[in-house]
Design a protein around this motif. Structure first.
Motif, PDB file in Angstrom:
ATOM      1  N   ILE A  75      46.582  25.455  67.936  1.00 36.50           N
ATOM      2  CA  ILE A  75      46.788  26.684  68.719  1.00 36.50           C
ATOM      3  C   ILE A  75      47.596  26.374  69.981  1.00 36.50           C
ATOM      4  O   ILE A  75      48.492  27.145  70.358  1.00 36.50           O
ATOM      5  CB  ILE A  75      45.435  27.342  69.080  1.00 36.50           C
ATOM      6  CG1 ILE A  75      44.796  27.937  67.833  1.00 36.50           C
ATOM      7  CG2 ILE A  75      45.587  28.399  70.157  1.00 36.50           C
ATOM      8  CD1 ILE A  75      45.542  29.122  67.254  1.00 36.50           C
ATOM      9  N   ALA A  76      47.298  25.253  70.639  1.00 36.77           N
ATOM     10  CA  ALA A  76      48.045  24.877  71.844  1.00 36.77           C
ATOM     11  C   ALA A  76      49.514  24.627  71.496  1.00 36.77           C
ATOM     12  O   ALA A  76      50.422  25.068  72.226  1.00 36.77           O
ATOM     13  CB  ALA A  76      47.431  23.643  72.484  1.00 36.77           C
ATOM     14  N   LEU A  77      49.772  23.944  70.389  1.00 40.12           N
ATOM     15  CA  LEU A  77      51.157  23.706  69.974  1.00 40.12           C
ATOM     16  C   LEU A  77      51.849  25.000  69.566  1.00 40.12           C
ATOM     17  O   LEU A  77      53.031  25.200  69.854  1.00 40.12           O
ATOM     18  CB  LEU A  77      51.191  22.694  68.825  1.00 40.12           C
ATOM     19  CG  LEU A  77      50.788  21.265  69.186  1.00 40.12           C
ATOM     20  CD1 LEU A  77      50.697  20.411  67.933  1.00 40.12           C
ATOM     21  CD2 LEU A  77      51.769  20.677  70.189  1.00 40.12           C
ATOM     22  N   TRP A  78      51.113  25.900  68.907  1.00 41.73           N
ATOM     23  CA  TRP A  78      51.679  27.190  68.513  1.00 41.73           C
ATOM     24  C   TRP A  78      52.070  27.993  69.754  1.00 41.73           C
ATOM     25  O   TRP A  78      53.128  28.607  69.806  1.00 41.73           O
ATOM     26  CB  TRP A  78      50.659  27.948  67.668  1.00 41.73           C
ATOM     27  CG  TRP A  78      51.081  29.328  67.303  1.00 41.73           C
ATOM     28  CD1 TRP A  78      51.954  29.691  66.320  1.00 41.73           C
ATOM     29  CD2 TRP A  78      50.646  30.538  67.927  1.00 41.73           C
ATOM     30  NE1 TRP A  78      52.086  31.068  66.288  1.00 41.73           N
ATOM     31  CE2 TRP A  78      51.289  31.611  67.268  1.00 41.73           C
ATOM     32  CE3 TRP A  78      49.768  30.826  68.960  1.00 41.73           C
ATOM     33  CZ2 TRP A  78      51.084  32.937  67.618  1.00 41.73           C
ATOM     34  CZ3 TRP A  78      49.576  32.148  69.314  1.00 41.73           C
ATOM     35  CH2 TRP A  78      50.219  33.181  68.643  1.00 41.73           C
ATOM     36  N   PHE A  79      51.204  27.973  70.769  1.00 42.34           N
ATOM     37  CA  PHE A  79      51.487  28.679  72.005  1.00 42.34           C
ATOM     38  C   PHE A  79      52.681  28.056  72.722  1.00 42.34           C
ATOM     39  O   PHE A  79      53.554  28.764  73.240  1.00 42.34           O
ATOM     40  CB  PHE A  79      50.246  28.683  72.911  1.00 42.34           C
ATOM     41  CG  PHE A  79      50.376  29.544  74.118  1.00 42.34           C
ATOM     42  CD1 PHE A  79      50.371  30.924  74.008  1.00 42.34           C
ATOM     43  CD2 PHE A  79      50.515  28.984  75.374  1.00 42.34           C
ATOM     44  CE1 PHE A  79      50.497  31.736  75.120  1.00 42.34           C
ATOM     45  CE2 PHE A  79      50.641  29.783  76.496  1.00 42.34           C
ATOM     46  CZ  PHE A  79      50.630  31.157  76.371  1.00 42.34           C
ATOM     47  N   THR A  85      61.530  24.906  72.313  1.00 39.45           N
ATOM     48  CA  THR A  85      62.047  24.791  70.953  1.00 39.45           C
ATOM     49  C   THR A  85      62.226  23.311  70.644  1.00 39.45           C
ATOM     50  O   THR A  85      62.897  22.585  71.387  1.00 39.45           O
ATOM     51  CB  THR A  85      63.397  25.521  70.818  1.00 39.45           C
ATOM     52  OG1 THR A  85      63.217  26.880  71.211  1.00 39.45           O
ATOM     53  CG2 THR A  85      63.916  25.459  69.403  1.00 39.45           C
ATOM     54  N   LEU A  86      61.620  22.876  69.576  1.00 35.00           N
ATOM     55  CA  LEU A  86      61.751  21.484  69.175  1.00 35.00           C
ATOM     56  C   LEU A  86      63.105  21.271  68.514  1.00 35.00           C
ATOM     57  O   LEU A  86      63.635  22.171  67.865  1.00 35.00           O
ATOM     58  CB  LEU A  86      60.624  21.114  68.205  1.00 35.00           C
ATOM     59  CG  LEU A  86      59.211  21.132  68.785  1.00 35.00           C
ATOM     60  CD1 LEU A  86      58.192  20.925  67.675  1.00 35.00           C
ATOM     61  CD2 LEU A  86      59.058  20.054  69.835  1.00 35.00           C
ATOM     62  N   PRO A  87      63.670  20.070  68.641  1.00 34.87           N
ATOM     63  CA  PRO A  87      64.939  19.779  67.974  1.00 34.87           C
ATOM     64  C   PRO A  87      64.810  19.945  66.461  1.00 34.87           C
ATOM     65  O   PRO A  87      63.699  19.931  65.905  1.00 34.87           O
ATOM     66  CB  PRO A  87      65.230  18.329  68.336  1.00 34.87           C
ATOM     67  CG  PRO A  87      64.267  17.957  69.389  1.00 34.87           C
ATOM     68  CD  PRO A  87      63.175  18.969  69.408  1.00 34.87           C
ATOM     69  N   HIS A  88      65.928  20.070  65.785  1.00 37.11           N
ATOM     70  CA  HIS A  88      65.999  20.437  64.370  1.00 37.11           C
ATOM     71  C   HIS A  88      65.000  19.734  63.447  1.00 37.11           C
ATOM     72  O   HIS A  88      64.195  20.410  62.822  1.00 37.11           O
ATOM     73  CB  HIS A  88      67.418  20.258  63.834  1.00 37.11           C
ATOM     74  CG  HIS A  88      67.491  20.398  62.344  1.00 37.11           C
ATOM     75  ND1 HIS A  88      67.119  21.554  61.690  1.00 37.11           N
ATOM     76  CD2 HIS A  88      67.858  19.519  61.393  1.00 37.11           C
ATOM     77  CE1 HIS A  88      67.265  21.376  60.396  1.00 37.11           C
ATOM     78  NE2 HIS A  88      67.717  20.155  60.189  1.00 37.11           N
TER      79      HIS A  88
END
Length: 135
Positions: A75-79, A85-88
């Motif tokens: 949930i923390a990562l989703w938030f 935005t993580l690299p490709h």
């Protein structure tokens, strides 16, 4: 805050347990104790032996401790995904991980649905405990 659970003995629902402890007086015998989440899908049953002259206790907890920790991290990562935005390649890896984790969790819940809770029973002697005045 405790989540309410339904308590049933021999298939008859006694009520909703809203406190961490309840007391039920029953005659001696063998019964089937069922603890059910308010989600009817999740429950557990165990045969209990009630004896006279002793206090029979049953405690229960769910099997979700480690899944809950992983869920909080997810949930923390989703938030955080809303703001960063993580690299490709890493964004795709995260999406695969989080969706895969969700599917595995759903499968796990389905497999343990009838054994969702761990029920432990024990007996203690009833009556008056010995005090210093008894010496």
């Amino acid at each position: 805050m405790n989540i309410p659970h339904k308590v049933a003995i021999n298939g008859q629902v006694l009520g909703v347990m809203q406190t961490p402890e309840i007391n039920i007086q029953m005659p001696a015998g063998t019964y089937v104790l069922t603890i059910q989440s308010l989600i009817p899908f999740l429950s557990a049953s165990q045969h209990i032996h009630v004896q006279e002259g002793v206090i029979n206790c049953a405690e229960f907890h769910d099997r979700e401790k480690w899944w809950d920790y992983l869920f909080i991290i997810d949930i923390a990562l989703w938030f955080a995904d809303f703001f960063f935005t993580l690299p490709h390649p890493w964004g795709l890896v995260y999406k695969i991980f989080t969706n895969g984790y969700f599917v595995v969790w759903l499968l796990y819940e389905y497999l343990i649905r009838k054994k969702y809770f761990i029920i432990n029973t024990y007996s203690t002697l009833s009556g008056r405990e010995k005090t210093e005045e008894d010496d």
